[in-house]
Design an enzyme around this catalytic site. Structure first.
Site, mmCIF file in Angstrom:
data_model
loop_
_atom_site.group_PDB
_atom_site.id
_atom_site.type_symbol
_atom_site.label_atom_id
_atom_site.label_comp_id
_atom_site.label_asym_id
_atom_site.label_seq_id
_atom_site.Cartn_x
_atom_site.Cartn_y
_atom_site.Cartn_z
ATOM 1 N N SER A 21 0.835 -1.215 0.000
ATOM 2 C CA SER A 21 0.000 0.000 0.000
ATOM 3 C C SER A 21 0.864 1.258 0.000
ATOM 4 C CB SER A 21 -0.917 0.001 1.225
ATOM 5 O OG SER A 21 -0.156 -0.035 2.412
ATOM 6 N N ASN A 106 -2.875 -2.412 12.757
ATOM 7 C CA ASN A 106 -4.320 -2.295 12.538
ATOM 8 C C ASN A 106 -4.924 -1.057 13.209
ATOM 9 O OD1 ASN A 106 -3.900 -4.665 11.241
ATOM 10 N ND2 ASN A 106 -4.981 -5.968 12.718
ATOM 11 N N THR A 151 -39.052 23.159 -16.055
ATOM 12 C CA THR A 151 -39.298 21.801 -15.577
ATOM 13 C C THR A 151 -39.295 20.945 -16.842
ATOM 14 O OG1 THR A 151 -41.702 21.977 -15.747
ATOM 15 C CG2 THR A 151 -40.741 22.568 -13.637
ATOM 16 N N HIS A 152 -38.811 19.732 -16.734
ATOM 17 C CA HIS A 152 -38.647 18.856 -17.909
ATOM 18 C C HIS A 152 -37.763 19.508 -18.975
ATOM 19 C CE1 HIS A 152 -42.212 16.624 -16.344
ATOM 20 N NE2 HIS A 152 -42.616 17.841 -16.053
ATOM 21 N N SER A 273 -11.291 23.188 -30.665
ATOM 22 C CA SER A 273 -11.234 21.918 -31.384
ATOM 23 C C SER A 273 -9.979 21.862 -32.233
ATOM 24 C CB SER A 273 -12.481 21.807 -32.261
ATOM 25 O OG SER A 273 -12.242 20.934 -33.340
ATOM 26 N N LYS A 279 -14.528 26.692 -32.540
ATOM 27 C CA LYS A 279 -15.136 26.140 -31.341
ATOM 28 C C LYS A 279 -14.608 26.662 -30.020
ATOM 29 C CE LYS A 279 -17.510 22.880 -30.931
ATOM 30 N NZ LYS A 279 -17.988 21.548 -30.596
ATOM 31 N N ASN A 281 -15.236 25.128 -26.318
ATOM 32 C CA ASN A 281 -15.890 24.034 -25.593
ATOM 33 C C ASN A 281 -15.717 24.178 -24.078
ATOM 34 O OD1 ASN A 281 -16.551 22.828 -28.061
ATOM 35 N ND2 ASN A 281 -14.592 21.732 -28.123
ATOM 36 N N GLU A 286 -17.166 19.905 -18.337
ATOM 37 C CA GLU A 286 -17.455 18.529 -18.759
ATOM 38 C C GLU A 286 -16.631 17.530 -17.943
ATOM 39 O OE1 GLU A 286 -18.291 18.376 -23.376
ATOM 40 O OE2 GLU A 286 -16.737 19.818 -22.919
ATOM 41 N N TYR A 313 -10.203 -6.996 11.555
ATOM 42 C CA TYR A 313 -9.375 -6.432 10.487
ATOM 43 C C TYR A 313 -9.147 -7.439 9.368
ATOM 44 C CZ TYR A 313 -5.687 -4.421 7.720
ATOM 45 O OH TYR A 313 -4.976 -3.933 6.650
ATOM 46 N N GLN A 318 -7.575 -2.193 3.071
ATOM 47 C CA GLN A 318 -6.547 -1.357 2.441
ATOM 48 C C GLN A 318 -7.025 -0.804 1.095
ATOM 49 O OE1 GLN A 318 -2.437 -2.943 2.582
ATOM 50 N NE2 GLN A 318 -2.476 -2.794 0.366
HETATM 51 N N1 ARG Z 1 -1.658 -1.150 4.736
HETATM 52 C C1 ARG Z 1 -2.543 -1.698 5.703
HETATM 53 C C2 ARG Z 1 -3.956 -1.074 5.532
HETATM 54 O O1 ARG Z 1 -4.082 -0.084 4.885
HETATM 55 C C3 ARG Z 1 -2.030 -1.415 7.068
HETATM 56 C C4 ARG Z 1 -2.418 -2.418 8.112
HETATM 57 C C5 ARG Z 1 -1.772 -3.713 7.821
HETATM 58 N N2 ARG Z 1 -2.099 -4.676 8.829
HETATM 59 C C6 ARG Z 1 -1.819 -5.973 8.690
HETATM 60 N N3 ARG Z 1 -2.158 -6.759 9.647
HETATM 61 N N4 ARG Z 1 -1.264 -6.459 7.619
HETATM 62 O O2 ARG Z 1 -4.916 -1.579 5.998
#
Ligand code: ARG
Length: 487
Positions: A21, A106, A151-152, A273, A279, A281, A286, A313, A318
């Site tokens: 992560s 955690n 409306t509509h 464009s 153009k 735009n 958008e 957990y 993640q």
């Molecule tokens: N990267 C993990 C998350 O976002 C952190 C916690 C990881 N905990 C574990 N027991 N592997 O949740």
């Protein structure tokens, strides 16, 4: 590093990349270190960590905080928590390994996420307040700017640009209130929950709560590590906000077409464009309309990720964080751009007013005249006016061409009113001014609404400032505490 004991073998590289992560975690870096600092102070106060060890770790953490933006991490380290611990140990030696006493990644990640999201909610609230203020200013200068109300997507009854803008203003205001509600449930401390069942060390969860500026504690330790509803709730609120931003973007896109011609957005927010040289735009709007769709998608994805997880957990959690971050970034950019686009918007008042004479937008007023002055049931009046409109259209007449004589001919009776009165009944501005009802488009009513909302928004701003100042002062206290301990 943590694999040495139980697993020995390195993780498969594809699996490393797949499960890491770290890319997202950079967002959490600073909060992770602040959480570390609070944890060490708490451990030291509780006598779990010796004074000298605490000092060394805090000194190391201070250097990490100073280098925050330049830290490079290897992917093998799984996440920011492991990466920072490894870097700390590299800098201060084995004593750094004591940091993780009485704690788990955690509760750590839950804490980081809450600290991060509360800041983001504050930033979004600030941007929302700025947008609402710009809307109020614009509304105030267009209280007499007559335009067709739809409306509509068909001409319905005349209104004013102020009335139209104020309707968004109120929707945005409710989004602001929703975020304020979210904040209450975000700003609670999960730290001390450990992996899921707290710890046998004599920790004091109230200390980290105070040091990190949380307003309370997520008590049940399983709930603390397993729940992400604070993120889901925020994302749901952001999705509702996204809907309201996108609706407005859509109005502006339509209004800037040749067919409407009600507004012109500044060239700064337009594109041209590659083939059609003429153009202009409204690309920025958008893309706002498009990206806000992703905010809704992110919410759906996160709900799906959460719905089948066994307590407590699970690593799946993640996957929620980067999607939440994506929604937050989209909303911040959209709010910033919407405000800029509105502040520089050119309004074509003549076109708006002229458009009201294209269709029989005041037909309801004429029907009301038959009810009020001739005592007809509304249904009968509705039919008569319907006939007048259809005859006028057949004769190729615009509303301003319709006179007393024409109406009397279709009605088959004398009306006993003057030509001026007919003009008044059919006049869009008169229709708007005649509405004295609460919430109506009349200039007096929109003026009252603007003033009231200016007061509301001042109060919201005060509230937000208080929230932000409290976080700042808690951080200052945290650093003072560090200095006291480090000496
Ligand atoms: N990267 C993990 C998350 O976002 C952190 C916690 C990881 N905990 C574990 N027991 N592997 O949740």
């Amino acid at each position: 590093m943590i694999r040495k004991g139980r697993l020995g073998q390195r993780m498969d590289w594809d699996a490393v990349v797949f499960t890491s992560s770290l890319d997202f975690d950079r967002v959490l870096l600073r909060f992770d270190i602040l959480g570390d600092i609070a944890h060490v102070i708490m451990l030291s106060e509780a006598g779990i960590l010796g004074r000298d060890d605490a000092k060394k770790i805090l000194k190391g953490l201070k250097t990490l905080l100073a280098d925050c933006d330049n830290l490079e991490f290897a992917h093998e380290l799984e996440d920011i928590h492991m990466a920072l611990e490894a870097e700390l140990i590299r800098r201060i030696g084995d004593v750094g390994g004591k940091l993780h006493t009485a704690r788990s990644r955690n509760d750590q990640v839950a804490c980081d996420l809450r600290m991060w999201v509360r800041e983001e909610v504050n930033t979004i609230s600030y941007l929302l307040i700025r947008l609402i203020k710009t809307l109020l200013k614009l509304s105030n200068s267009h209280r007499e700017t007559i335009m067709p109300g739809y409306t509509h997507l068909q001409h319905a009854q005349p209104t004013t640009l102020a009335h139209h803008l104020l309707s968004y203003c109120d929707a945005y205001f409710r989004n602001l209130q929703r975020l304020r509600e979210c904040y209450k449930r975000i700003n609670l401390n999960p730290l001390g929950a450990g992996a899921l069942s707290t710890t046998s060390y004599p920790i004091d969860r109230r200390v980290t709560t105070r040091l990190l500026g949380f307003d309370g504690i997520i008590e049940n330790s399983m709930d603390a590590v397993s729940s992400r509803d604070f993120l889901l709730e925020t994302m749901a609120s952001l999705s509702l906000l996204a809907v309201d931003i996108s609706r407005f973007a859509e109005d502006l896109i339509l209004w800037s077409t040749y067919e409407f011609g009600f507004v012109e957005i500044s060239n700064e927010f337009a594109s041209t464009s590659s083939i059609m040289p003429q153009k202009k735009n409204p690309d920025t709007l958008e893309i706002i309309r498009g990206k806000t769709g992703r905010v809704i998608g992110n919410l759906t994805a996160c709900l799906a990720i959460s719905k089948s997880l066994p307590n407590s957990y699970n690593r799946d959690l993640q996957e929620i964080s980067p999607l939440a971050s994506n929604s937050i970034e989209i909303i911040k950019a959209s709010l910033t751009l919407m405000e800029k686009i509105l502040a520089s918007l050119k309004v074509n008042q003549e076109k708006m007013a002229a458009s009201c004479n294209e269709t029989f937008i005041t037909a309801t007023e004429l029907a009301d005249f038959f009810v009020k002055k001739k005592g007809l049931p509304f249904r009968t009046a509705h039919e008569i006016v319907g006939k007048i409109v259809s005859e006028a259209m057949k004769a190729g007449l615009k509303p301003s061409d319709v006179d007393l004589n024409f109406i009397e001919k279709v009605y088959g009776k004398k009306l006993g009113i003057t030509e001026t009165e007919v003009k008044r009944i059919l006049s869009p501005i008169e229709a708007v001014k005649s509405r004295k009802t609460l919430g109506s488009p009349s200039p007096e009513e929109t003026s009252r609404m603007i003033k009231m909302r200016e007061r509301w928004i001042d109060r919201e701003e005060e509230n937000l400032k208080r929230r932000i100042n409290r976080l700042r002062s808690c951080e200052k206290t945290l650093f003072k505490e560090v200095e006291r301990l480090v000496g």
